[in-house]
Design an enzyme around this catalytic site. Structure first.
Site, mmCIF file in Angstrom:
data_model
loop_
_atom_site.group_PDB
_atom_site.id
_atom_site.type_symbol
_atom_site.label_atom_id
_atom_site.label_comp_id
_atom_site.label_asym_id
_atom_site.label_seq_id
_atom_site.Cartn_x
_atom_site.Cartn_y
_atom_site.Cartn_z
ATOM 1 N N PHE A 1 1.375 -0.979 -0.307
ATOM 2 C CA PHE A 1 -0.116 -0.389 -0.129
ATOM 3 C C PHE A 1 0.809 1.329 -0.427
ATOM 4 O O PHE A 1 0.366 2.160 -0.467
ATOM 5 C CB PHE A 1 -1.010 -0.098 0.972
ATOM 6 C CG PHE A 1 -2.037 -0.994 0.887
ATOM 7 C CD1 PHE A 1 -3.155 -1.413 -0.448
ATOM 8 C CD2 PHE A 1 -2.453 -1.725 2.386
ATOM 9 C CE1 PHE A 1 -3.492 -2.212 -0.527
ATOM 10 C CE2 PHE A 1 -2.945 -2.895 1.930
ATOM 11 C CZ PHE A 1 -3.432 -2.928 0.425
ATOM 12 N N ASP A 2 2.068 0.994 0.818
ATOM 13 C CA ASP A 2 3.038 2.307 0.746
ATOM 14 C C ASP A 2 2.537 2.132 -1.572
ATOM 15 O O ASP A 2 3.225 3.560 -1.678
ATOM 16 C CB ASP A 2 4.459 1.967 1.302
ATOM 17 C CG ASP A 2 4.136 2.386 2.503
ATOM 18 O OD1 ASP A 2 3.437 3.271 2.595
ATOM 19 O OD2 ASP A 2 4.611 1.487 3.223
#
Length: 404
Positions: free
Chosen positions: A171-172
């Site tokens: 998700f980063d």
């Protein structure tokens, strides 16, 4: 290699106040495309400088992976002189990026409202963990926490295992990509009306979008997905299957591919079996179909099957480790590793995945040491004449306080 940016974003200045992964990944993509990125670090440096092992010549490979094509300046925002330089940089920037906790830059006069008042053309990108609502803004946003709270970990692993995190900070990386998309869209809008704007991305919203079919299953169908290991909830076959010497990932995304697969395996009658003739039938009856496919695959080594199944136009592939993945990309001519810098300063880096026919990506600078370019950046920020940084020698207008 040239020190002058040549990509499609050449001439744009990015003031990058972000750290760790999502922001630095986004700013590296912009730098690869020609933007001039000034990486503003605290005197202690980006956290990932100390995230090791692994390392290369004493430097964290994590840090090296997302910080090429940038210049570093260390500024202590609690020091009035350094803060003035940071504010000057923000005033000259086309793009400012930050991933402080929401509201954390307000006391330094580096929040969007303050920066935009002096620099109305700025595209200001903020990345947070859980957004800016009253309840979300107080939550620290590390990727593994978002993987846990979003539901992704509940989907990762097998039916009989506990939840697992993804093998990367997924998700980063997605948030960095979304931030890049938002910045480019805002730049296009600025070309139309001359005004910048605030672009906001958070990891939880990224997760909700990035889990695509799984979050859609709940939102549109009321179904709470569960862990299925390497199986797919809506397709079969779409998983590793055992061959004589190991597993081969085999997929059949439609009925035509399934028919080709079973013809190669020597069991063409399965394509007309009413239990398996349609994808929904194969998915419902996967426990019946799987052993029939494995029985045939077990008669030969996986790489023999790989060549035949691929030759028939059916997607499949062996399970490589990361080294094998890089080697395969090299084998098919993608040249995945590029050398950034020269001599002792050269750092191997993974190639930017985008290609352009007219304005190619270039690799000008290896990831910088902490404050490596501090003297020249400070000198440039103290100059009364605004010009493009640093040693490019071309004047260019930037919005500054009082000019708009």
């Amino acid at each position: 290699m040239t020190d002058r940016p040549t990509g499609p974003l050449s001439g744009l200045l990015v003031a990058d106040f972000s750290r760790i992964l999502a922001g630095p990944y986004a700013s590296m993509l912009l730098a690869d495309l020609g933007a001039e990125v000034v990486k503003v670090e605290s005197p202690a440096g980006d956290d990932t400088r100390s995230w090791m092992p692994p390392l290369r010549e004493g430097v964290s490979t994590y840090y090296l992976g997302v910080n090429r094509n940038k210049r570093s300046v260390a500024l202590d925002l609690k020091d009035p002189g350094d803060l003035a330089l940071a504010q000057e940089l923000a005033g000259r920037a086309d793009i400012m990026m930050e991933n402080f906790r929401p509201g954390g830059l307000t006391r330094y006069g580096l929040d969007y409202d303050t920066v935009a008042a002096a620099n109305p053309k700025v595209v200001y990108a903020s990345i947070s963990g859980f957004g800016t609502t009253e309840r979300g803004r107080v939550l620290p946003g590390y990727d593994i926490i978002v993987q846990a709270m979003s539901g992704l970990m509940s989907l990762t692993g097998g039916p009989d295992t506990g939840p697992f995190r993804s093998g990367i900070s997924v998700f980063d990386v997605m948030a960095g990509l979304h931030a890049t998309i938002g910045i480019l869209a805002a730049l296009h809008s600025r070309d139309e009306d001359g005004r910048g704007q605030h672009v906001e991305v958070n990891l939880l919203a990224t997760a909700m979008s990035g889990m695509v079919n799984q979050t859609s299953a709940y939102a549109a169908g009321g179904v709470v997905p569960v862990r299925m290991g390497n199986s797919h909830p809506s397709l079969f076959p779409y998983e590793p299957l055992m061959c004589a010497d190991g597993e081969l990932v085999v997929t059949a995304g439609n009925n035509g591919q399934f028919r080709k697969l079973v013809e190669v395996l020597g069991v063409p009658e399965l394509a007309d079996d009413p239990r398996f003739s349609r994808n929904e039938d194969r998915t419902a009856n996967r426990d019946l179909l799987r052993p029939l496919l494995v029985e045939r695959l077990m008669t030969r080594p996986k790489m023999e099957w790989f060549r035949e199944i691929i030759g028939a136009g059916v997607p499949c592939g062996p399970i490589n480790d990361v080294g094998g993945g890089v080697a395969f990309a090299q084998e098919i001519g993608q040249e995945p590793v590029v050398e950034v810098g020269e001599g002792e300063a050269m750092v191997p880096s993974i190639r930017n995945p985008i290609t352009f026919s007219e304005t190619p990506v270039d690799y000008r600078l290896p990831p910088p040491g902490l404050d490596e370019h501090g003297d020249e950046i400070r000198a440039w920020l103290r100059e009364p004449v605004v010009s493009t940084p640093l040693d490019h020698g071309e004047s260019r207008d930037h919005a500054e306080g009082g000019d708009e």
